[in-house]
Write a protein that holds these residues in place. Structure first.
Motif, PDB file in Angstrom:
ATOM      1  N   PRO A  97       0.835  -1.204   0.000  1.00  0.00           N
ATOM      2  CA  PRO A  97       0.000   0.000   0.000  1.00  0.00           C
ATOM      3  C   PRO A  97       0.867   1.251   0.000  1.00  0.00           C
ATOM      4  CG  PRO A  97      -0.773  -1.565   1.635  1.00  0.00           C
ATOM      5  CD  PRO A  97       0.541  -2.085   1.120  1.00  0.00           C
ATOM      6  N   ARG A  98       0.505   2.179  -0.850  1.00  0.00           N
ATOM      7  CA  ARG A  98       1.321   3.376  -0.987  1.00  0.00           C
ATOM      8  C   ARG A  98       0.422   4.600  -0.942  1.00  0.00           C
ATOM      9  NH1 ARG A  98       4.280   2.464  -6.546  1.00  0.00           N
ATOM     10  NH2 ARG A  98       2.102   2.515  -7.163  1.00  0.00           N
ATOM     11  N   GLU A  99       1.057   5.706  -0.774  1.00  0.00           N
ATOM     12  CA  GLU A  99       0.329   6.971  -0.731  1.00  0.00           C
ATOM     13  C   GLU A  99      -0.499   7.180  -1.994  1.00  0.00           C
ATOM     14  OE1 GLU A  99       2.916  10.286  -0.262  1.00  0.00           O
ATOM     15  OE2 GLU A  99       1.372  11.748  -0.708  1.00  0.00           O
ATOM     16  N   TYR A 100       0.043   6.734  -3.147  1.00  0.00           N
ATOM     17  CA  TYR A 100      -0.641   6.984  -4.407  1.00  0.00           C
ATOM     18  C   TYR A 100      -1.589   5.857  -4.794  1.00  0.00           C
ATOM     19  CZ  TYR A 100       2.797  10.669  -4.714  1.00  0.00           C
ATOM     20  OH  TYR A 100       3.567  11.767  -4.446  1.00  0.00           O
ATOM     21  N   GLY A 101      -1.837   4.929  -3.888  1.00  0.00           N
ATOM     22  CA  GLY A 101      -2.803   3.888  -4.204  1.00  0.00           C
ATOM     23  C   GLY A 101      -2.152   2.556  -4.458  1.00  0.00           C
ATOM     24  N   ASN A 102      -2.966   1.549  -4.459  1.00  0.00           N
ATOM     25  CA  ASN A 102      -2.440   0.204  -4.611  1.00  0.00           C
ATOM     26  C   ASN A 102      -2.120  -0.120  -6.049  1.00  0.00           C
ATOM     27  OD1 ASN A 102      -2.595  -0.402  -1.914  1.00  0.00           O
ATOM     28  ND2 ASN A 102      -4.704  -1.078  -2.059  1.00  0.00           N
ATOM     29  N   LYS A 103      -0.898  -0.519  -6.289  1.00  0.00           N
ATOM     30  CA  LYS A 103      -0.501  -0.992  -7.616  1.00  0.00           C
ATOM     31  C   LYS A 103      -0.927  -2.441  -7.730  1.00  0.00           C
ATOM     32  CE  LYS A 103       3.732  -2.410  -9.978  1.00  0.00           C
ATOM     33  NZ  LYS A 103       5.214  -2.334  -9.930  1.00  0.00           N
ATOM     34  N   LEU A 104      -1.594  -2.790  -8.814  1.00  0.00           N
ATOM     35  CA  LEU A 104      -1.973  -4.172  -9.077  1.00  0.00           C
ATOM     36  C   LEU A 104      -0.892  -4.866  -9.886  1.00  0.00           C
ATOM     37  CD1 LEU A 104      -5.768  -4.291  -9.974  1.00  0.00           C
ATOM     38  CD2 LEU A 104      -4.630  -5.221  -7.959  1.00  0.00           C
ATOM     39  N   VAL A 105      -0.455  -6.020  -9.398  1.00  0.00           N
ATOM     40  CA  VAL A 105       0.492  -6.846 -10.140  1.00  0.00           C
ATOM     41  C   VAL A 105      -0.283  -8.065 -10.636  1.00  0.00           C
ATOM     42  CG1 VAL A 105       2.617  -8.173 -10.026  1.00  0.00           C
ATOM     43  CG2 VAL A 105       2.406  -6.045  -8.728  1.00  0.00           C
TER      44      VAL A 105
ATOM     45  N   ASP B  26     -18.004   7.788 -15.500  1.00  0.00           N
ATOM     46  CA  ASP B  26     -19.316   8.406 -15.345  1.00  0.00           C
ATOM     47  C   ASP B  26     -19.523   9.041 -13.977  1.00  0.00           C
ATOM     48  OD1 ASP B  26     -21.539   5.631 -14.448  1.00  0.00           O
ATOM     49  OD2 ASP B  26     -19.485   6.084 -13.848  1.00  0.00           O
ATOM     50  N   SER B  27     -18.562   8.901 -13.076  1.00  0.00           N
ATOM     51  CA  SER B  27     -18.660   9.523 -11.763  1.00  0.00           C
ATOM     52  C   SER B  27     -17.253   9.828 -11.260  1.00  0.00           C
ATOM     53  CB  SER B  27     -19.388   8.601 -10.785  1.00  0.00           C
ATOM     54  OG  SER B  27     -18.729   7.357 -10.713  1.00  0.00           O
ATOM     55  N   GLN B  28     -17.157  10.672 -10.270  1.00  0.00           N
ATOM     56  CA  GLN B  28     -15.847  11.057  -9.767  1.00  0.00           C
ATOM     57  C   GLN B  28     -15.156   9.890  -9.070  1.00  0.00           C
ATOM     58  OE1 GLN B  28     -16.349  14.555  -7.329  1.00  0.00           O
ATOM     59  NE2 GLN B  28     -16.579  15.903  -9.081  1.00  0.00           N
ATOM     60  N   VAL B  29     -13.896   9.740  -9.339  1.00  0.00           N
ATOM     61  CA  VAL B  29     -13.101   8.681  -8.725  1.00  0.00           C
ATOM     62  C   VAL B  29     -11.809   9.284  -8.195  1.00  0.00           C
ATOM     63  CG1 VAL B  29     -14.041   6.777 -10.077  1.00  0.00           C
ATOM     64  CG2 VAL B  29     -12.084   8.063 -10.969  1.00  0.00           C
ATOM     65  N   THR B  30     -11.287   8.678  -7.158  1.00  0.00           N
ATOM     66  CA  THR B  30     -10.045   9.171  -6.579  1.00  0.00           C
ATOM     67  C   THR B  30      -8.849   8.799  -7.436  1.00  0.00           C
ATOM     68  OG1 THR B  30     -10.994   9.019  -4.369  1.00  0.00           O
ATOM     69  CG2 THR B  30      -8.591   9.138  -4.507  1.00  0.00           C
ATOM     70  N   MET B  31      -8.804   7.542  -7.844  1.00  0.00           N
ATOM     71  CA  MET B  31      -7.615   7.025  -8.508  1.00  0.00           C
ATOM     72  C   MET B  31      -7.898   6.648  -9.973  1.00  0.00           C
ATOM     73  SD  MET B  31      -5.676   7.232  -5.901  1.00  0.00           S
ATOM     74  CE  MET B  31      -4.196   6.584  -6.666  1.00  0.00           C
ATOM     75  N   MET B  32      -6.967   6.978 -10.841  1.00  0.00           N
ATOM     76  CA  MET B  32      -7.013   6.519 -12.230  1.00  0.00           C
ATOM     77  C   MET B  32      -5.632   5.980 -12.587  1.00  0.00           C
ATOM     78  SD  MET B  32      -9.360   9.423 -14.123  1.00  0.00           S
ATOM     79  CE  MET B  32      -9.824   8.400 -15.527  1.00  0.00           C
ATOM     80  N   PHE B  33      -5.628   4.875 -13.305  1.00  0.00           N
ATOM     81  CA  PHE B  33      -4.384   4.194 -13.646  1.00  0.00           C
ATOM     82  C   PHE B  33      -4.371   3.874 -15.148  1.00  0.00           C
ATOM     83  CE2 PHE B  33      -3.362   3.145  -9.223  1.00  0.00           C
ATOM     84  CZ  PHE B  33      -4.602   3.095  -8.626  1.00  0.00           C
ATOM     85  N   ALA B  47       1.445   3.881 -15.179  1.00  0.00           N
ATOM     86  CA  ALA B  47       1.500   5.023 -14.269  1.00  0.00           C
ATOM     87  C   ALA B  47       0.176   5.224 -13.573  1.00  0.00           C
ATOM     88  CB  ALA B  47       1.870   6.296 -15.028  1.00  0.00           C
ATOM     89  N   THR B  48       0.240   5.953 -12.485  1.00  0.00           N
ATOM     90  CA  THR B  48      -0.942   6.433 -11.777  1.00  0.00           C
ATOM     91  C   THR B  48      -1.166   7.878 -12.183  1.00  0.00           C
ATOM     92  OG1 THR B  48      -0.427   5.004  -9.904  1.00  0.00           O
ATOM     93  CG2 THR B  48      -1.975   6.801  -9.506  1.00  0.00           C
ATOM     94  N   ALA B  49      -2.369   8.184 -12.667  1.00  0.00           N
ATOM     95  CA  ALA B  49      -2.691   9.544 -13.095  1.00  0.00           C
ATOM     96  C   ALA B  49      -3.194  10.334 -11.901  1.00  0.00           C
ATOM     97  CB  ALA B  49      -3.750   9.512 -14.191  1.00  0.00           C
ATOM     98  N   ASN B  50      -2.494  11.368 -11.533  1.00  0.00           N
ATOM     99  CA  ASN B  50      -2.835  12.168 -10.357  1.00  0.00           C
ATOM    100  C   ASN B  50      -3.501  13.459 -10.791  1.00  0.00           C
ATOM    101  OD1 ASN B  50      -1.469  10.333  -8.536  1.00  0.00           O
ATOM    102  ND2 ASN B  50       0.435  11.170  -9.339  1.00  0.00           N
ATOM    103  N   GLN B  51      -4.624  13.771 -10.172  1.00  0.00           N
ATOM    104  CA  GLN B  51      -5.332  14.980 -10.542  1.00  0.00           C
ATOM    105  C   GLN B  51      -4.591  16.208 -10.050  1.00  0.00           C
ATOM    106  OE1 GLN B  51      -8.267  16.663  -8.387  1.00  0.00           O
ATOM    107  NE2 GLN B  51      -8.695  18.120 -10.014  1.00  0.00           N
ATOM    108  N   GLY B  52      -4.285  17.095 -10.981  1.00  0.00           N
ATOM    109  CA  GLY B  52      -3.655  18.355 -10.610  1.00  0.00           C
ATOM    110  C   GLY B  52      -2.161  18.279 -10.393  1.00  0.00           C
ATOM    111  N   ASP B 101      -9.125   0.935  -2.836  1.00  0.00           N
ATOM    112  CA  ASP B 101     -10.332   0.234  -3.269  1.00  0.00           C
ATOM    113  C   ASP B 101     -10.059  -0.639  -4.487  1.00  0.00           C
ATOM    114  OD1 ASP B 101     -13.776   1.438  -3.604  1.00  0.00           O
ATOM    115  OD2 ASP B 101     -12.923  -0.554  -3.265  1.00  0.00           O
ATOM    116  N   THR B 102     -11.047  -1.418  -4.852  1.00  0.00           N
ATOM    117  CA  THR B 102     -10.968  -2.274  -6.035  1.00  0.00           C
ATOM    118  C   THR B 102     -10.821  -1.434  -7.299  1.00  0.00           C
ATOM    119  OG1 THR B 102     -12.378  -3.877  -4.936  1.00  0.00           O
ATOM    120  CG2 THR B 102     -12.202  -4.049  -7.335  1.00  0.00           C
ATOM    121  N   GLN B 103     -10.022  -1.919  -8.250  1.00  0.00           N
ATOM    122  CA  GLN B 103      -9.879  -1.249  -9.540  1.00  0.00           C
ATOM    123  C   GLN B 103     -10.823  -1.869 -10.566  1.00  0.00           C
ATOM    124  OE1 GLN B 103      -5.841  -0.664 -10.980  1.00  0.00           O
ATOM    125  NE2 GLN B 103      -5.093  -0.533  -8.874  1.00  0.00           N
TER     126      GLN B 103
END
Lengths: 116, 114
Positions: A97-105, B26-33, B47-52, B101-103
């Motif tokens: 678990p990381r600050e930027y979210g869980n990386k899925l492997v 279709d709705s706001q989400v915290t995380m996008m990958f 990568a993880t896409a970070n807002q802002g 949360d679940t992706q």
């Protein structure tokens, strides 16, 4: 770093046969575990997940998976497969678990073909 | 789960060009990958896409090759730059409502580079 092994790349079964797909991960800390499925022509869908609690997890379409912490395993099972279960199955584990979210492997995937 | 769309669904591009892929939720989400699935292989996180702020790239992926934008909580783009045949893959967007949360995955964009 976390890695995931799926033991069988291709599995062929007859309808009504029982299914077990193996999945092992390498890192033994706190993990979240997932099985995703990709039916032909469709996008990746969540089949089931384990975060905590009862290590036997039930998912959609009669699938279940058992988390065995001592074996670093999360095997997928179904007592009786149907032709419609033909798909590719991916086991996935979150990394630390990381600050930027869980990386899925992800594991390499298992292609299941069910003969009618 | 969220409804995720990606554009384009597929494209054929010439070597040396770039392709920008859009991901809309279709709705706001915290995380996008953003993930890549090369032919016959599994999914790998790009990568993880970070807002802002700038995206967080995984080892082996760099911003010059895979610039990412995320202007708000429902939209992100991935550009694959200076294309080569080795970039031929399926590119997938995933989202989760909370950090742990679940992706859930979009339908993917199939890119072929000639």
């Amino acid at each position: 770093a976390q890695s995931v092994s799926q033991h069988n790349h291709h599995v062929i079964l007859s309808e009504a046969a029982s299914l077990e797909l193996g999945c092992n991960y390498s890192y033994g800390g706190t993990v979240n575990l997932f099985w995703y499925v990709q039916y032909p022509g469709q996008h990746l869908q969540l089949l089931l997940k384990y975060f905590s609690g009862d290590p036997l997890v039930k998912g959609i379409k009669g699938f279940e998976a058992e988390f065995i912490k001592s074996k670093f395993s999360f095997n997928l099972r179904k007592p009786s497969v149907q032709w419609s279960d033909t798909a590719e199955y991916f086991c996935a584990v979150n990394d630390l678990p990381r600050e930027y979210g869980n990386k899925l492997v992800f594991g390499a995937g298992t292609i299941l073909r069910v003969k009618s | 789960s969220a409804v995720i769309s990606q554009k384009p669904s597929r494209d054929i591009c010439q070597r040396g060009t770039s392709l920008t892929i859009q991901c809309q939720v279709d709705s706001q989400v915290t995380m996008m990958f953003w993930y890549r699935q090369q032919p016959g292989q599994s999914l790998t996180l790009i990568a993880t896409a970070n807002q802002g702020s700038e995206a967080t790239y995984e080892s082996g992926f760099v911003i010059d090759k895979f610039p990412i934008s995320r202007p708000n909580l429902t939209f992100s783009t991935l550009t694959v730059s200076n294309l080569s045949p080795e970039d031929s893959s399926i590119y997938l967007c995933s989202v989760s409502r909370e950090i742990t949360d679940t992706q859930y995955f979009g339908p993917g964009t199939r890119l072929t580079v000639l």
